[in-house]
Scaffold this motif. Structure first.
Motif, PDB file in Angstrom:
ATOM      1  N   SER A 177       0.831  -1.211   0.000  1.00 31.74           N
ATOM      2  CA  SER A 177       0.000   0.000   0.000  1.00 31.74           C
ATOM      3  C   SER A 177       0.864   1.259   0.000  1.00 31.74           C
ATOM      4  O   SER A 177       0.483   2.283   0.560  1.00 31.74           O
ATOM      5  CB  SER A 177      -0.926  -0.007   1.219  1.00 31.74           C
ATOM      6  N   TYR A 178       2.014   1.177  -0.634  1.00 32.78           N
ATOM      7  CA  TYR A 178       2.974   2.278  -0.594  1.00 32.78           C
ATOM      8  C   TYR A 178       3.720   2.337  -1.924  1.00 32.78           C
ATOM      9  O   TYR A 178       4.135   1.306  -2.453  1.00 32.78           O
ATOM     10  CB  TYR A 178       3.964   2.015   0.538  1.00 32.78           C
ATOM     11  N   GLN A 179       3.887   3.531  -2.462  1.00 33.99           N
ATOM     12  CA  GLN A 179       4.699   3.690  -3.659  1.00 33.99           C
ATOM     13  C   GLN A 179       5.225   5.117  -3.739  1.00 33.99           C
ATOM     14  O   GLN A 179       4.486   6.065  -3.503  1.00 33.99           O
ATOM     15  CB  GLN A 179       3.908   3.384  -4.937  1.00 33.99           C
ATOM     16  N   ARG A 180       6.493   5.237  -4.042  1.00 29.33           N
ATOM     17  CA  ARG A 180       7.116   6.533  -4.288  1.00 29.33           C
ATOM     18  C   ARG A 180       7.924   6.413  -5.577  1.00 29.33           C
ATOM     19  O   ARG A 180       8.593   5.415  -5.803  1.00 29.33           O
ATOM     20  CB  ARG A 180       8.057   6.948  -3.152  1.00 29.33           C
ATOM     21  N   THR A 181       7.843   7.445  -6.414  1.00 24.34           N
ATOM     22  CA  THR A 181       8.523   7.447  -7.708  1.00 24.34           C
ATOM     23  C   THR A 181       9.413   8.675  -7.797  1.00 24.34           C
ATOM     24  O   THR A 181       8.979   9.788  -7.484  1.00 24.34           O
ATOM     25  CB  THR A 181       7.506   7.467  -8.865  1.00 24.34           C
ATOM     26  N   LEU A 182      10.633   8.459  -8.225  1.00 24.04           N
ATOM     27  CA  LEU A 182      11.565   9.539  -8.487  1.00 24.04           C
ATOM     28  C   LEU A 182      11.868   9.508  -9.981  1.00 24.04           C
ATOM     29  O   LEU A 182      12.424   8.534 -10.480  1.00 24.04           O
ATOM     30  CB  LEU A 182      12.846   9.357  -7.677  1.00 24.04           C
ATOM     31  N   GLU A 183      11.444  10.544 -10.686  1.00 22.24           N
ATOM     32  CA  GLU A 183      11.679  10.620 -12.127  1.00 22.24           C
ATOM     33  C   GLU A 183      12.916  11.463 -12.386  1.00 22.24           C
ATOM     34  O   GLU A 183      13.135  12.482 -11.730  1.00 22.24           O
ATOM     35  CB  GLU A 183      10.467  11.222 -12.838  1.00 22.24           C
ATOM     36  N   PHE A 184      13.714  11.019 -13.351  1.00 15.27           N
ATOM     37  CA  PHE A 184      14.922  11.725 -13.733  1.00 15.27           C
ATOM     38  C   PHE A 184      14.696  12.411 -15.072  1.00 15.27           C
ATOM     39  O   PHE A 184      13.979  11.891 -15.929  1.00 15.27           O
ATOM     40  CB  PHE A 184      16.098  10.744 -13.843  1.00 15.27           C
ATOM     41  N   SER A 185      15.329  13.565 -15.252  1.00 15.13           N
ATOM     42  CA  SER A 185      15.231  14.251 -16.539  1.00 15.13           C
ATOM     43  C   SER A 185      16.209  13.605 -17.512  1.00 15.13           C
ATOM     44  O   SER A 185      17.098  12.848 -17.115  1.00 15.13           O
ATOM     45  CB  SER A 185      15.549  15.739 -16.382  1.00 15.13           C
ATOM     46  N   SER A 186      16.061  13.917 -18.781  1.00 17.68           N
ATOM     47  CA  SER A 186      16.944  13.309 -19.777  1.00 17.68           C
ATOM     48  C   SER A 186      18.339  13.934 -19.774  1.00 17.68           C
ATOM     49  O   SER A 186      19.270  13.375 -20.315  1.00 17.68           O
ATOM     50  CB  SER A 186      16.329  13.434 -21.173  1.00 17.68           C
ATOM     51  N   GLY A 187      18.480  15.087 -19.117  1.00 14.64           N
ATOM     52  CA  GLY A 187      19.787  15.740 -19.037  1.00 14.64           C
ATOM     53  C   GLY A 187      20.486  15.402 -17.735  1.00 14.64           C
ATOM     54  O   GLY A 187      20.285  14.343 -17.148  1.00 14.64           O
ATOM     55  N   PHE A 210      12.067  -0.788  -8.337  1.00 16.81           N
ATOM     56  CA  PHE A 210      11.981  -0.855  -9.788  1.00 16.81           C
ATOM     57  C   PHE A 210      12.860   0.250 -10.355  1.00 16.81           C
ATOM     58  O   PHE A 210      12.835   1.379  -9.861  1.00 16.81           O
ATOM     59  CB  PHE A 210      10.536  -0.645 -10.261  1.00 16.81           C
ATOM     60  N   LEU A 211      13.616  -0.081 -11.375  1.00 17.65           N
ATOM     61  CA  LEU A 211      14.466   0.901 -12.037  1.00 17.65           C
ATOM     62  C   LEU A 211      14.138   0.864 -13.529  1.00 17.65           C
ATOM     63  O   LEU A 211      14.338  -0.148 -14.184  1.00 17.65           O
ATOM     64  CB  LEU A 211      15.944   0.566 -11.817  1.00 17.65           C
ATOM     65  N   GLU A 212      13.578   1.959 -14.009  1.00 13.58           N
ATOM     66  CA  GLU A 212      13.248   2.055 -15.429  1.00 13.58           C
ATOM     67  C   GLU A 212      14.434   2.703 -16.138  1.00 13.58           C
ATOM     68  O   GLU A 212      14.871   3.790 -15.767  1.00 13.58           O
ATOM     69  CB  GLU A 212      11.992   2.900 -15.628  1.00 13.58           C
ATOM     70  N   ILE A 213      14.965   2.004 -17.140  1.00 14.94           N
ATOM     71  CA  ILE A 213      16.130   2.495 -17.867  1.00 14.94           C
ATOM     72  C   ILE A 213      15.868   2.466 -19.371  1.00 14.94           C
ATOM     73  O   ILE A 213      14.983   1.747 -19.851  1.00 14.94           O
ATOM     74  CB  ILE A 213      17.390   1.659 -17.556  1.00 14.94           C
ATOM     75  N   GLU A 214      16.639   3.253 -20.081  1.00 15.43           N
ATOM     76  CA  GLU A 214      16.585   3.258 -21.546  1.00 15.43           C
ATOM     77  C   GLU A 214      17.988   2.974 -22.067  1.00 15.43           C
ATOM     78  O   GLU A 214      18.954   3.607 -21.652  1.00 15.43           O
ATOM     79  CB  GLU A 214      16.112   4.610 -22.061  1.00 15.43           C
ATOM     80  N   ILE A 215      18.069   1.999 -22.959  1.00 19.05           N
ATOM     81  CA  ILE A 215      19.331   1.661 -23.616  1.00 19.05           C
ATOM     82  C   ILE A 215      19.046   1.569 -25.101  1.00 19.05           C
ATOM     83  O   ILE A 215      18.213   0.762 -25.529  1.00 19.05           O
ATOM     84  CB  ILE A 215      19.917   0.322 -23.118  1.00 19.05           C
ATOM     85  N   ALA A 216      19.714   2.403 -25.882  1.00 20.30           N
ATOM     86  CA  ALA A 216      19.566   2.398 -27.347  1.00 20.30           C
ATOM     87  C   ALA A 216      18.092   2.457 -27.761  1.00 20.30           C
ATOM     88  O   ALA A 216      17.637   1.662 -28.577  1.00 20.30           O
ATOM     89  CB  ALA A 216      20.261   1.190 -27.949  1.00 20.30           C
TER      90      ALA A 216
END
Length: 162
Positions: free
Chosen positions: A12-22, A67-73
């Motif tokens: 019953s808990y969630q925290r999200t930290l979003e990173f900018s593209s720079g 959870f770690l959301e990443i972008e590669i290529a």
């Protein structure tokens, strides 16, 4: 590799930290969680078998997964890891975090995750031969994604805490 989001989640808990593209700068007061953010990212990428949440009791009481959301290529992946002690299984979703319920994740152990990341980054995984401590025997050691990551990461203490 671009880190897009770090999510901590419990029943019953969630925290999200979003990173900018720079460039992202993490700042805050003493014990506000700056080092914890970096530790959670490192843990999700394969460091250790547990993570200490002594300072952040709210997370310790409520969080089960990172959870770690990443972008590669231009591909998006979400890596998940249980935060409790002794959990060395990683789950990789081939989607953004918001869509993980629509996918069945692939199960990885630490070594397989490191190989997956190296492959996606187009980095050649190689082994080096070295002498085993206090013997004449040789052993091989694989250079992993985390080895590369450690060379790129600069500790805040090396920069000064102010």
């Amino acid at each position: 590799m671009i880190i897009k989001k770090l999510i901590v989640r419990g029943d019953s808990y969630q925290r999200t930290l979003e990173f900018s593209s720079g460039l992202n700068i993490i700042r805050g007061e003493k014990t506000s969680g700056k080092s914890l953010v970096l530790s959670l990212i490192d843990y999700c990428l394969g460091k250790g078998s547990s993570i200490s949440l002594k300072v952040q009791t709210e997370l310790d009481d409520n969080v089960d997964f990172i959870f770690l959301e990443i972008e590669i290529a231009e591909e998006i992946f979400t890596i998940s890891r249980n935060i409790r002690k002794g959990m060395s299984t990683f789950w990789v979703y081939y989607s953004e975090y918001e869509n993980i319920d629509e996918y069945i994740p692939e199960k990885f152990d630490k070594k397989k995750l490191q190989g997956f990341l190296m492959n996606k980054l187009g980095a050649i995984e190689f082994t080096k031969t070295k002498n085993k401590a206090r013997t004449n025997k040789l052993t091989t050691e694989t250079i992993s994604f985390r080895d590369i990551y450690r060379y790129c990461f600069v500790s805040q203490h090396d920069l000064g805490t102010h």
